[in-house]
Design a protein around this motif. Sequence first.
Motif, PDB file in Angstrom:
ATOM      1  N   VAL A  73       0.848  -1.178   0.000  1.00 55.93           N
ATOM      2  CA  VAL A  73       0.000   0.000   0.000  1.00 55.93           C
ATOM      3  C   VAL A  73       0.888   1.232   0.000  1.00 55.93           C
ATOM      4  CG1 VAL A  73      -1.769   1.256   1.245  1.00 55.93           C
ATOM      5  CG2 VAL A  73      -1.780  -1.235   1.260  1.00 55.93           C
ATOM      6  N   GLY A  74       0.697   2.090  -0.980  1.00 55.99           N
ATOM      7  CA  GLY A  74       1.581   3.232  -1.130  1.00 55.99           C
ATOM      8  C   GLY A  74       0.918   4.539  -0.802  1.00 55.99           C
ATOM      9  N   ALA A  75       1.481   5.619  -1.350  1.00 55.88           N
ATOM     10  CA  ALA A  75       1.017   6.959  -1.025  1.00 55.88           C
ATOM     11  C   ALA A  75      -0.400   7.207  -1.487  1.00 55.88           C
ATOM     12  CB  ALA A  75       1.955   7.993  -1.660  1.00 55.88           C
ATOM     13  N   ALA A  76      -0.853   6.426  -2.477  1.00 53.82           N
ATOM     14  CA  ALA A  76      -2.206   6.651  -2.986  1.00 53.82           C
ATOM     15  C   ALA A  76      -3.255   6.437  -1.918  1.00 53.82           C
ATOM     16  CB  ALA A  76      -2.481   5.709  -4.166  1.00 53.82           C
ATOM     17  N   ALA A  77      -2.914   5.648  -0.880  1.00 50.44           N
ATOM     18  CA  ALA A  77      -3.887   5.372   0.173  1.00 50.44           C
ATOM     19  C   ALA A  77      -3.869   6.433   1.266  1.00 50.44           C
ATOM     20  CB  ALA A  77      -3.602   4.004   0.788  1.00 50.44           C
ATOM     21  N   ALA A  78      -3.027   7.436   1.117  1.00 48.85           N
ATOM     22  CA  ALA A  78      -2.878   8.412   2.191  1.00 48.85           C
ATOM     23  C   ALA A  78      -4.120   9.284   2.352  1.00 48.85           C
ATOM     24  CB  ALA A  78      -1.659   9.281   1.931  1.00 48.85           C
ATOM     25  N   SER A  79      -4.734   9.663   1.215  1.00 48.87           N
ATOM     26  CA  SER A  79      -5.944  10.471   1.307  1.00 48.87           C
ATOM     27  C   SER A  79      -7.121   9.572   1.664  1.00 48.87           C
ATOM     28  CB  SER A  79      -6.206  11.178  -0.022  1.00 48.87           C
ATOM     29  OG  SER A  79      -6.369  10.227  -1.049  1.00 48.87           O
ATOM     30  N   ARG A  80      -8.156  10.162   2.229  1.00 45.81           N
ATOM     31  CA  ARG A  80      -9.276   9.369   2.695  1.00 45.81           C
ATOM     32  C   ARG A  80     -10.572   9.810   2.020  1.00 45.81           C
ATOM     33  NH1 ARG A  80      -8.819   6.690   7.684  1.00 45.81           N
ATOM     34  NH2 ARG A  80      -6.770   6.783   8.622  1.00 45.81           N
ATOM     35  N   GLY A  81     -11.476   8.850   1.838  1.00 43.44           N
ATOM     36  CA  GLY A  81     -12.766   9.192   1.277  1.00 43.44           C
ATOM     37  C   GLY A  81     -13.366   8.019   0.532  1.00 43.44           C
ATOM     38  N   LEU A  82     -14.600   8.170   0.114  1.00 44.58           N
ATOM     39  CA  LEU A  82     -15.316   7.167  -0.651  1.00 44.58           C
ATOM     40  C   LEU A  82     -16.298   7.935  -1.528  1.00 44.58           C
ATOM     41  CD1 LEU A  82     -15.566   4.057  -0.916  1.00 44.58           C
ATOM     42  CD2 LEU A  82     -17.361   4.160   0.817  1.00 44.58           C
ATOM     43  N   SER A  83     -16.041   7.976  -2.820  1.00 52.20           N
ATOM     44  CA  SER A  83     -16.822   8.848  -3.702  1.00 52.20           C
ATOM     45  C   SER A  83     -18.279   8.431  -3.796  1.00 52.20           C
ATOM     46  CB  SER A  83     -16.201   8.866  -5.104  1.00 52.20           C
ATOM     47  OG  SER A  83     -14.899   9.402  -5.069  1.00 52.20           O
ATOM     48  N   ARG A  84     -18.537   7.124  -3.836  1.00 50.20           N
ATOM     49  CA  ARG A  84     -19.898   6.614  -3.956  1.00 50.20           C
ATOM     50  C   ARG A  84     -20.196   5.681  -2.799  1.00 50.20           C
ATOM     51  NH1 ARG A  84     -22.123  10.064  -7.573  1.00 50.20           N
ATOM     52  NH2 ARG A  84     -20.962  10.103  -9.540  1.00 50.20           N
ATOM     53  N   ARG A  85     -21.240   5.989  -2.037  1.00 48.53           N
ATOM     54  CA  ARG A  85     -21.647   5.187  -0.882  1.00 48.53           C
ATOM     55  C   ARG A  85     -22.979   4.525  -1.218  1.00 48.53           C
ATOM     56  NH1 ARG A  85     -21.288  10.261   0.159  1.00 48.53           N
ATOM     57  NH2 ARG A  85     -23.470  10.405   0.789  1.00 48.53           N
ATOM     58  N   GLY A  86     -22.954   3.207  -1.412  1.00 48.12           N
ATOM     59  CA  GLY A  86     -24.141   2.601  -1.975  1.00 48.12           C
ATOM     60  C   GLY A  86     -24.604   1.328  -1.310  1.00 48.12           C
ATOM     61  N   VAL A  87     -25.681   0.789  -1.887  1.00 40.54           N
ATOM     62  CA  VAL A  87     -26.260  -0.465  -1.441  1.00 40.54           C
ATOM     63  C   VAL A  87     -26.848  -1.156  -2.666  1.00 40.54           C
ATOM     64  CG1 VAL A  87     -28.530   0.551  -0.927  1.00 40.54           C
ATOM     65  CG2 VAL A  87     -27.826  -1.545   0.240  1.00 40.54           C
ATOM     66  N   VAL A  88     -26.790  -2.485  -2.658  1.00 40.87           N
ATOM     67  CA  VAL A  88     -27.370  -3.277  -3.735  1.00 40.87           C
ATOM     68  C   VAL A  88     -28.870  -3.425  -3.493  1.00 40.87           C
ATOM     69  CG1 VAL A  88     -27.381  -5.527  -4.868  1.00 40.87           C
ATOM     70  CG2 VAL A  88     -25.216  -4.520  -4.089  1.00 40.87           C
ATOM     71  N   TYR A  89     -29.642  -3.176  -4.547  1.00 44.05           N
ATOM     72  CA  TYR A  89     -31.095  -3.347  -4.462  1.00 44.05           C
ATOM     73  C   TYR A  89     -31.519  -4.284  -5.585  1.00 44.05           C
ATOM     74  CZ  TYR A  89     -35.987  -2.345  -3.548  1.00 44.05           C
ATOM     75  OH  TYR A  89     -37.312  -2.469  -3.204  1.00 44.05           O
ATOM     76  N   THR A  90     -31.953  -5.493  -5.197  1.00 43.38           N
ATOM     77  CA  THR A  90     -32.304  -6.530  -6.159  1.00 43.38           C
ATOM     78  C   THR A  90     -33.773  -6.450  -6.533  1.00 43.38           C
ATOM     79  OG1 THR A  90     -30.609  -7.948  -5.183  1.00 43.38           O
ATOM     80  CG2 THR A  90     -32.226  -9.009  -6.596  1.00 43.38           C
ATOM     81  N   VAL A  91     -34.060  -6.599  -7.824  1.00 42.28           N
ATOM     82  CA  VAL A  91     -35.432  -6.433  -8.315  1.00 42.28           C
ATOM     83  C   VAL A  91     -35.989  -7.760  -8.836  1.00 42.28           C
ATOM     84  CG1 VAL A  91     -35.057  -4.004  -8.857  1.00 42.28           C
ATOM     85  CG2 VAL A  91     -34.668  -5.726 -10.629  1.00 42.28           C
ATOM     86  N   GLY A  92     -35.665  -8.853  -8.160  1.00 40.20           N
ATOM     87  CA  GLY A  92     -36.075 -10.163  -8.629  1.00 40.20           C
ATOM     88  C   GLY A  92     -37.568 -10.411  -8.540  1.00 40.20           C
ATOM     89  N   ALA A  93     -37.996 -11.474  -9.224  1.00 37.97           N
ATOM     90  CA  ALA A  93     -39.415 -11.819  -9.270  1.00 37.97           C
ATOM     91  C   ALA A  93     -39.905 -12.382  -7.948  1.00 37.97           C
ATOM     92  CB  ALA A  93     -39.665 -12.825 -10.384  1.00 37.97           C
TER      93      ALA A  93
END
Length: 375
Positions: A32-52
């Motif tokens: 794990v390098g310098a790219a992990a130094a900043s923090r955040g999560l651009s998209r915070r989501g959940v799976v929503y299934t549309v099954g029959a």
Amino acid sequence: MEYTEQSKGISRARFLAGAAAVGVAAVTVPAVGAAAASRGLSRRGVVYTVGAGETPETAWSTARMRADLRVIRHDLHADTVDVTGDGVERLTATAAEAAELGLHVWLQPTLGDVPQRDILEHLAECGRFARRLRRQGASVELSVGCEFWLFVPGIVPGATARERIANLLSGTVDPVGMQRRLTRFIAQAAAVGRSVFDGRLSYAAAQDDEVDWSLFDVVGIDYYGYHPDRAGYLADLARYRRFGKPVAITEFGTCAYVGAPESAGMGWDVVDYEKEPPEIKGGLVRSERTQAAYVAELVDVFASMSLYAAMAFEFVTPDAPHRPGDPRHDLDMASYALVKPLQDRGGWHWEPKEAFHALAERYARLDCGQVGPHR
């Protein structure tokens, strides 16, 4: 996504052990390098299934979908919903409603167990709708599908997902031939996606799948790994950065019993469907706290690595009801859902589990820019 009645006994739609069963080689994990130094999560989501659904009462409905999406937006504090499952009408209606609420739409059609040409046409119809939605101003991405070796006939022998899993476990599947067929179909699906959709394109792979990520804009991973400490997760997840593209965790989660996280992607496999009614095996102890702790830990890890997106699997599993006081038949114990279905005189309703509240707290803090680990 949950399987339908035809594949009872494998109700969670992710058989991550299959990657090992077909002989996929391990990958060297970079530090794990310098790219992990900043923090955040651009998209915070959940799976929503549309099954029959397995019964008319548990099938997708417009009214329930609309109510659920409002909870996802306002109570779960998610900004993204992974609309997945099959049925163009269900998928497009759900995507349109999510867009109307201001949610980022991650549209992922997952028609399976039908001829490949039907799966590609189903993808094309959904992709064309996603393009129209995007041109109307909605925030939309398209995933061409997930774990094709499991869902798409012709890659692994077997007419259904259940048969394909049995063949994988038998050790009789040629891994070289399987990989060749998988690579070919992924390329076909990517080409269809590009032809009908003009936004970001992705695919949801199992953790150790071999995928040509040059075909996609986002690396999508269904992640169910378990490590005893955070360093293990950081090292495990770092390998997906080597492609130089945004990394989205297209599924993550665990079940609600003691020891479930250690079972990784196999936590669902604790139900004996040979019995009527189906029965939980092994005298497991229900623990919503276990599920909540795992979900919270993973979100903290994803945020610390500044991954592009994470979608918890899943919001609700209607066909896995919670039966308080009856642990042998408490199918929700083997579900990855954030809410628990409860039977009532009018059919059923759901109530939030501890994992729902843990995820909502994390997502709310991330929305406010408070991205450090929970204290």
